[in-house]
Design a protein around this motif. Sequence first.
Motif, short mmCIF file in Angstrom:
data_model
loop_
_atom_site.label_atom_id
_atom_site.label_comp_id
_atom_site.label_asym_id
_atom_site.label_seq_id
_atom_site.Cartn_x
_atom_site.Cartn_y
_atom_site.Cartn_z
N PRO A 53 0.81 -1.15 0.25
CA PRO A 53 -0.04 -0.07 -0.05
C PRO A 53 0.78 1.19 0.04
O PRO A 53 1.84 1.36 0.71
CB PRO A 53 -0.82 -0.33 1.11
N ILE A 54 0.39 2.10 -0.85
CA ILE A 54 1.19 3.43 -0.83
C ILE A 54 -0.10 4.53 -0.19
O ILE A 54 -1.12 4.50 -0.55
CB ILE A 54 1.32 3.78 -2.24
N VAL A 55 0.56 5.17 0.69
CA VAL A 55 -0.25 6.20 1.53
C VAL A 55 0.27 7.80 1.22
O VAL A 55 1.36 7.82 1.37
CB VAL A 55 -0.18 5.83 3.16
N ARG A 56 -0.61 8.51 0.72
CA ARG A 56 -0.10 10.12 0.73
C ARG A 56 0.29 10.48 2.21
O ARG A 56 -0.65 10.15 3.13
CB ARG A 56 -1.11 10.69 0.04
N ALA A 57 1.30 11.43 2.42
CA ALA A 57 1.50 11.85 3.69
C ALA A 57 0.61 12.85 4.12
O ALA A 57 0.63 14.10 3.72
CB ALA A 57 3.11 12.45 3.86
N THR A 58 -0.38 12.73 4.94
CA THR A 58 -1.36 13.36 5.54
C THR A 58 -0.79 14.44 6.48
O THR A 58 0.11 14.10 7.12
CB THR A 58 -2.84 12.74 5.86
N PRO A 59 -1.59 15.48 6.84
CA PRO A 59 -1.12 16.42 7.86
C PRO A 59 -0.90 15.46 9.26
O PRO A 59 0.09 15.74 9.86
CB PRO A 59 -2.06 17.39 8.10
N ALA A 60 -2.00 14.61 9.36
CA ALA A 60 -1.96 13.75 10.79
C ALA A 60 -0.77 12.68 10.91
O ALA A 60 -0.21 12.63 11.77
CB ALA A 60 -3.32 12.86 10.84
N ILE A 61 -0.51 12.42 9.62
CA ILE A 61 0.87 11.44 9.52
C ILE A 61 2.01 12.38 9.67
O ILE A 61 3.08 11.91 10.36
CB ILE A 61 1.00 10.68 8.12
N ALA A 62 2.07 13.57 9.06
CA ALA A 62 3.43 14.41 9.21
C ALA A 62 3.42 14.67 10.79
O ALA A 62 4.46 14.86 11.07
CB ALA A 62 3.16 15.35 8.39
N THR A 63 2.33 15.10 11.36
CA THR A 63 2.57 15.31 12.64
C THR A 63 3.01 14.28 13.51
O THR A 63 3.92 14.34 14.73
CB THR A 63 0.89 15.84 13.29
N ALA A 64 2.26 13.43 13.48
CA ALA A 64 2.61 12.05 14.27
C ALA A 64 4.08 11.51 14.10
O ALA A 64 4.72 10.95 14.94
CB ALA A 64 1.73 10.72 13.80
N PHE A 65 4.83 11.82 12.91
CA PHE A 65 6.05 11.30 12.80
C PHE A 65 7.08 12.38 12.78
O PHE A 65 8.25 12.46 12.67
CB PHE A 65 6.34 10.85 11.26
#
Length: 195
Positions: free
Chosen positions: A134-146
């Motif tokens: 699976p390819i996932v676009r970097a959402t704001p939630a993912i960017a914040t979490a990492f």
Amino acid sequence: MSTRTLIGIFLAATVGVVIFLFVSLSGHDAKAPLVVGTPTATACTAAEVGACLPKVDYVDTIGTAYTPAALAGKVVVVNFWATWCAPCKHELPDFSKVATAYADRGVVILGVLTDTPDPQTLLNFMSDFEIAYPIVRATPAIATAFDYPRAITGIPTTYVYDRQGNRRKIEVGPMNEHELRAVLDTLLAEPVAAS
């Protein structure tokens, strides 16, 4: 030399020393592989950002959601990459081989895309490179979490989490099939925590 030049040199040297001490004392070389902690049979509760698998939804390009509940009890690989990145292109075939080989063994590989190609361009790219995970676009939630982009110093960067959600490895730079299999085999050989 003028007083102004001497003050400038002194300030530059002081800033350099402070940065050196900060990096040296932080105990983490972002370019070096990092194995965090020891095997544990308990769920991750670490306070450090990224020490536990972030509890966000990872929605892939076809709309499948990989929720915290769906990922619970699995070994999870989160790979930050971009379509323009030559080392990323080099590791894509290896990650695809591993994703296929470990699909029925409780391993989930998620490719977090950090650039923004349009959907058709991305679909063509995925087809050209035969991406099998699976390819996932970097959402704001993912960017914040990492803590992206501050905490991720290079692309690709790969995080590997054990079945309890504990971060066990960070690799900055490409990983080959052998390296990824070695990490996954180690984690899969660990005892499963009692529920």
